[in-house]
Enzyme design. Sequence first.
Site, PDB file in Angstrom:
ATOM      1  CG  HIS A 117     -65.411 -24.962 -20.994  1.00 57.24           C
ATOM      2  ND1 HIS A 117     -66.616 -25.236 -21.610  1.00 57.24           N
ATOM      3  CD2 HIS A 117     -65.096 -26.067 -20.275  1.00 57.24           C
ATOM      4  CE1 HIS A 117     -67.003 -26.462 -21.285  1.00 57.24           C
ATOM      5  NE2 HIS A 117     -66.103 -26.997 -20.478  1.00 57.24           N
ATOM      6  CE  LYS A 140     -63.653 -27.080 -24.085  1.00 55.94           C
ATOM      7  NZ  LYS A 140     -62.742 -28.236 -24.018  1.00 55.94           N
TER       8      LYS A 140
HETATM    9  P1  NAD Z   1     -53.859 -28.217 -21.000  1.00 59.63           P
HETATM   10  O1  NAD Z   1     -53.526 -27.462 -22.245  1.00 59.63           O
HETATM   11  O2  NAD Z   1     -53.755 -27.523 -19.680  1.00 59.63           O
HETATM   12  O3  NAD Z   1     -52.964 -29.545 -20.912  1.00 59.63           O
HETATM   13  C1  NAD Z   1     -52.649 -30.361 -22.000  1.00 59.63           C
HETATM   14  C2  NAD Z   1     -51.268 -30.943 -21.744  1.00 59.63           C
HETATM   15  O4  NAD Z   1     -50.995 -31.888 -22.787  1.00 59.63           O
HETATM   16  C3  NAD Z   1     -50.153 -29.882 -21.767  1.00 59.63           C
HETATM   17  O5  NAD Z   1     -49.311 -29.999 -20.637  1.00 59.63           O
HETATM   18  C4  NAD Z   1     -49.399 -30.220 -23.063  1.00 59.63           C
HETATM   19  O6  NAD Z   1     -48.013 -29.889 -23.001  1.00 59.63           O
HETATM   20  C5  NAD Z   1     -49.630 -31.728 -23.137  1.00 59.63           C
HETATM   21  N1  NAD Z   1     -49.302 -32.287 -24.445  1.00 59.63           N
HETATM   22  C6  NAD Z   1     -49.454 -31.729 -25.675  1.00 59.63           C
HETATM   23  N2  NAD Z   1     -48.950 -32.534 -26.622  1.00 59.63           N
HETATM   24  C7  NAD Z   1     -48.473 -33.634 -25.979  1.00 59.63           C
HETATM   25  C8  NAD Z   1     -47.847 -34.833 -26.415  1.00 59.63           C
HETATM   26  N3  NAD Z   1     -47.573 -35.043 -27.709  1.00 59.63           N
HETATM   27  N4  NAD Z   1     -47.533 -35.773 -25.499  1.00 59.63           N
HETATM   28  C9  NAD Z   1     -47.783 -35.577 -24.183  1.00 59.63           C
HETATM   29  N5  NAD Z   1     -48.365 -34.443 -23.704  1.00 59.63           N
HETATM   30  C10 NAD Z   1     -48.711 -33.493 -24.602  1.00 59.63           C
HETATM   31  O7  NAD Z   1     -55.329 -28.763 -21.235  1.00 59.63           O
HETATM   32  P2  NAD Z   1     -56.366 -29.308 -20.129  1.00 59.63           P
HETATM   33  O8  NAD Z   1     -57.259 -28.200 -19.685  1.00 59.63           O
HETATM   34  O9  NAD Z   1     -55.632 -30.132 -19.117  1.00 59.63           O
HETATM   35  O10 NAD Z   1     -57.262 -30.268 -21.050  1.00 59.63           O
HETATM   36  C11 NAD Z   1     -56.682 -31.352 -21.775  1.00 59.63           C
HETATM   37  C12 NAD Z   1     -57.774 -32.045 -22.593  1.00 59.63           C
HETATM   38  O11 NAD Z   1     -58.725 -32.657 -21.714  1.00 59.63           O
HETATM   39  C13 NAD Z   1     -58.591 -31.091 -23.478  1.00 59.63           C
HETATM   40  O12 NAD Z   1     -58.903 -31.753 -24.683  1.00 59.63           O
HETATM   41  C14 NAD Z   1     -59.852 -30.848 -22.665  1.00 59.63           C
HETATM   42  O13 NAD Z   1     -60.969 -30.495 -23.447  1.00 59.63           O
HETATM   43  C15 NAD Z   1     -60.033 -32.218 -22.042  1.00 59.63           C
HETATM   44  N6  NAD Z   1     -60.849 -32.267 -20.829  1.00 59.63           N
HETATM   45  C16 NAD Z   1     -61.664 -33.339 -20.687  1.00 59.63           C
HETATM   46  C17 NAD Z   1     -62.414 -33.499 -19.534  1.00 59.63           C
HETATM   47  C18 NAD Z   1     -63.226 -34.745 -19.366  1.00 59.63           C
HETATM   48  O14 NAD Z   1     -63.838 -34.947 -18.300  1.00 59.63           O
HETATM   49  N7  NAD Z   1     -63.248 -35.644 -20.378  1.00 59.63           N
HETATM   50  C19 NAD Z   1     -62.356 -32.538 -18.525  1.00 59.63           C
HETATM   51  C20 NAD Z   1     -61.510 -31.442 -18.694  1.00 59.63           C
HETATM   52  C21 NAD Z   1     -60.747 -31.316 -19.844  1.00 59.63           C
END
Ligand code: NAD
Length: 249
Positions: free
Chosen positions: A135, A139
């Site tokens: 990744h 991440k």
């Molecule tokens: P990222 O860091 O780009 O985004 C996370 C967002 O959440 C940020 O904007 C952050 O400010 C926000 N956040 C943090 N605390 C918060 C709160 N208390 N309330 C509201 N928002 C809050 O991360 P990303 O790459 O978008 O990934 C997010 C999550 O999704 C990770 O855990 C990742 O592993 C997961 N993910 C899952 C899949 C899937 O298909 N299930 C795919 C991609 C990523």
Amino acid sequence: MSTRTRVIIVGSKGRMGEALMRLAQADPALELIGGVDRDDDLNTIVDRCDVLIEFAHHSVTPGLVDLALARNKPLVIGTTGHTTEERARIEAAAAKLPIVWAPNYSVGVNLLFYLTRLAAATLGDAFDQEVIEMHHHHKLDAPSGTARRLGEILAQAGGGSYEELVRNGRAGDVGARSKKEIGMHALRGGDVVGDHTVVFAGSGERVELTHKASSRDTFAGGALRAAAWVRTQQPGLYSMQDVLGFGKK
Ligand code: NAD
């Protein structure tokens, strides 16, 4: 009941949040009520939605689950990296609320889960099993939720638990590989959206199953499909396999 499913995106300013907001806005089956991120108050808009979608941080999920229970709002959880306690909180909430919880919302990866189960059952103990994931360098958790799920599938097929059989990386004087162990390896770098390979290494031959995601839209599209689906479900914990009709995870 409105025909369009009204959704709120939690984590709306993140990499996944951006894709979810953009695709939800363009989806005729959905109405985007809004997005909330770190500094926003979800309480002010939560009553206007049918389903909450969270892709934020694992520490966010327990509080969101409590709010969803209090307001009776089905959940789609995409966040990964939960602690054992956080996982238990989600499982407990599913007794009262429909929740889709998947480490990966892409159709291709859900096919990979299915093929991994099939390959493990077919090849059996004669083949050593290893999982490799890569990744982007932002991440936060490792191994990825998808790699963890692949490890769970392999462990189940091998007759043990993830905790018993998975071995994270190898370094130093580790000794010969045991027959039952499942190697788990996390690579980080660049802008890789998500690669997963399951290796089945036998004597004289090797099978490798690989999925490579090149756009986050594949996860976002699946999560939005799950949101429209979960709205009409009975309380329970569902996976993307259920949404796609592949059967229980
Ligand atoms: P990222 O860091 O780009 O985004 C996370 C967002 O959440 C940020 O904007 C952050 O400010 C926000 N956040 C943090 N605390 C918060 C709160 N208390 N309330 C509201 N928002 C809050 O991360 P990303 O790459 O978008 O990934 C997010 C999550 O999704 C990770 O855990 C990742 O592993 C997961 N993910 C899952 C899949 C899937 O298909 N299930 C795919 C991609 C990523």
